[in-house]
Design a protein around this motif. Structure first.
Motif: not given
Length: 433
Positions: A179-180, A352-356, A414-416, A418-423
Motif C-alpha cells: 500500500v505505501p 526481522q521485519d521490524s518497522q525500521f 498502517s502501523q498505528n 495495527h495493520f502490521s505485516p508481522t501480525i
C-alpha cells in the motif's frame, strides 16, 4: 575525497553548460578517488584489495545492464514491443500517464527496476514521439519502477540485500509495503495529471505505430526475450548465483535463437546480436561504472559509515533515520547506504521485519526517485532519453518527493492502525504455516 566527489558531481550536474560528457567526468572522478584512497590507505595492498572487491560488485551490475540492454534492443529490432503497444489503446495523455505508471509498477515488482526502466522507455519510444510529454512519461517510469521494486524482495537490489541477510522476509514485506508503494506512485501521478505537459496538446501516436512492421518471428523473439528477463530472479533462486549470470544466460539463448532464425539471410544482419551490441548505450553503461566506482571509494574510505554514524547520533527516531537514508539515497547510491545501515544495526537492535527495516527498504527504494541520478532507473533514463539533471529537478523531483512523503505517512498510519505485516504473518491461514 569528499571535495573531489563534490566537484565531479557538479561536473555531472552541469554537463550541458560545461560541454563535458558525464561519462568522461564519471570515469575521471572514479579513478581519481581511488588514487587518493590508495595514498590514504594503510598500505597499497589494502587499497588494491578494496578496489578488487568493489570492482567485482560493480562489474556484476554493469554486466547485468549490458545484458538487459542488448536483450531489449533485440526485441525492439524485431518490433516485438508492438505486441504491447497495440494493447495500450488509450491515446489520451492523462490516461496514458496512469497506464504507463502502473504497468511499470507491477513489471518492476517481478523484474528489477533497472530492467523495467529499459523495457518501458523502449516502449515509450514506440508510443510517443520525442517531446516534453515523453520525457515526463520517462520520469513516471523512474518513479514507478522504484516504487514497484520496494515492496518485493526481488524488485530492488536493496530489498534483495535486506532479504538475503535476514532483516526482512517475503510475506510481511509484501503485505506491509504494498500500500505505501502504491501511494508513493499514485500521488505523483495525480499531481502530474494537472501539469501543462499532460493537459497541453494531445500526442498523436497513430502515425508512429502505423509505420512499424514486425520482423519475421517477432512474436517468438518477444516471448523469449521477456521470458529471459523474467527468468533472472528464478535463476538466482534456483542456483544461488548472481543475477547477472542469469541475464547472460538469457542473452546467450536469444543470441543462438536469432542466429538460427535468420540463418543465411544477409539482409537481416541488423536483427542479430552483433549489430544490436553496436546500438546499445555503452556510454550510459560507462557512466554507471564511473558513478558506482566513485561511491565504492567513499565507502572504502569510511565516509559513508561516518554519515551513518552521524545520523545515529543526531537523529533520535528510527523512523527519521530511515527517512533520512531515503533522502540521502537521492544523492548517493542506496546500496552502500543500506549496507551501512545493516552494519550499524544488527537483528538484536531491530528484529526481522521490524518497522525500521521495512522503512529502510521502502525509503531506500523510493527515495532515489527524487533526483534523476539517485537510482539505477534514473541513470538509465538519462542515458536513453538524454534527460538532464535540471530538467528532472524542475519537472519531476517535487512530484517524487510528494509521493515519498505520502508513502511514509501511509506506512506509519498502517502501523498505528495495527495493520502490521508481522501480525498478518502470525495468522496461520495468511502465513501459510
Amino acid at each position: 575525497m569528499a571535495l573531489l566527489f563534490g566537484i565531479g558531481y557538479a561536473g555531472i550536474i552541469f554537463e550541458e553548460s560545461l560541454a563535458f560528457n558525464k561519462s568522461g567526468v564519471g570515469l575521471l572522478m572514479a579513478v581519481s578517488l581511488w588514487v587518493i584512497r590508495s595514498i590514504g590507505a594503510p598500505s597499497t595492498d589494502i587499497a588494491v584489495a578494496e578496489l578488487t572487491h568493489a570492482s567485482a560488485e560493480v562489474s556484476e551490475i554493469v554486466f547485468f545492464l549490458l545484458g538487459a540492454m542488448t536483450i531489449v534492443e533485440i526485441v525492439d529490432a524485431h518490433q516485438g514491443f508492438k505486441l504491447v503497444t497495440d494493447n495500450i489503446t488509450t491515446r489520451k495523455p492523462r490516461s496514458l500517464l496512469w497506464v504507463v505508471g502502473f504497468v511499470t509498477f507491477f513489471l518492476s515488482s517481478v523484474l528489477d527496476n533497472l530492467t523495467s526502466t529499459i523495457v518501458m522507455v523502449s516502449l515509450l519510444r514506440k508510443l510517443v514521439p520525442p517531446s516534453e510529454y515523453r520525457k515526463l512519461l520517462g520520469a513516471v517510469v523512474v518513479i514507478a519502477a522504484n516504487a514497484g521494486g520496494a515492496w518485493t524482495p526481488i524488485g530492488d537490489v536493496t530489498t534483495t540485500m535486506l532479504w538475503i541477510h535476514g532483516q526482512i522476509s517475503t510475506l510481511p514485506t509484501m503485505t506491509g509495503l504494498f500500500v505505501p508503494s502504491v501511494v508513493s506512485l499514485a500521488v505523483p501521478l495525480a499531481l502530474m495529471s494537472f501539469s501543462s505537459e499532460v493537459n497541453g496538446k494531445g500526442q498523436n501516436t497513430d502515425d508512429v505505430l502505423a509505420s512499424e512492421q514486425m520482423a519475421p518471428r517477432g512474436q517468438l523473439v518477444f516471448a523469449v526475450g521477456i521470458g529471459a528477463l523474467v527468468f533472472v530472479p528464478i535463476f538466482k533462486s534456483l542456483t544461488g548465483l548472481p543475477p547477472y549470470l542469469g541475464m547472460l544466460f538469457g542473452l546467450g539463448v536469444l543470441w543462438i535463437l536469432t542466429d538460427a532464425i535468420h540463418y543465411g539471410e544477409s539482409e537481416r544482419q541488423r536483427l542479430k546480436v552483433p549489430q544490436a551490441l553496436s546500438r546499445i548505450d555503452t556510454q550510459g553503461a560507462l557512466f554507471f561504472l564511473g558513478i558506482l566506482l566513485s561511491v565504492s571509494s567513499l565507502e572504502a574510505a569510511g565516509l559513508l559509515r561516518e554519515i551513518a554514524n552521524y545520523l545515529d547520533a543526531h537523529i533520535p527516531s528510527s523512523e527519521l533515520i530511515a527517512s533520512a537514508i531515503g533522502v540521502v539515497s537521492a544523492i548517493i547510491d542506496n546500496v552502500p547506504l543500506v549496507a551501512a545501515a545493516m552494519g550499524m544495526y544488527d537483528l538484536s537492535s531491530y528484529p526481522q521485519d521490524s518497522q525500521f527495516w521495512q522503512l529502510v527498504a521502502f525509503c531506500a527504494g523510493t527515495g532515489g526517485s527524487m533526483l534523476v541520478i539517485g537510482s539505477a532507473a534514473g541513470v538509465a533514463l538519462m542515458g536513453m532519453e538524454k534527460v538532464d539533471f535540471f530538467w528532472y529537478l524542475r519537472k519531476a523531483s517535487g512530484f517524487a518527493f510528494a509521493g515519498y512523503a505520502a508513502g511514509i505517512a501511509a506506512y506509519l498510519a498502517s502501523q498505528n492502525l495495527h495493520f502490521s505485516p508481522t501480525i498478518a504473518a502470525n495468522i496461520p491461514f495468511i502465513s501459510g504455516s
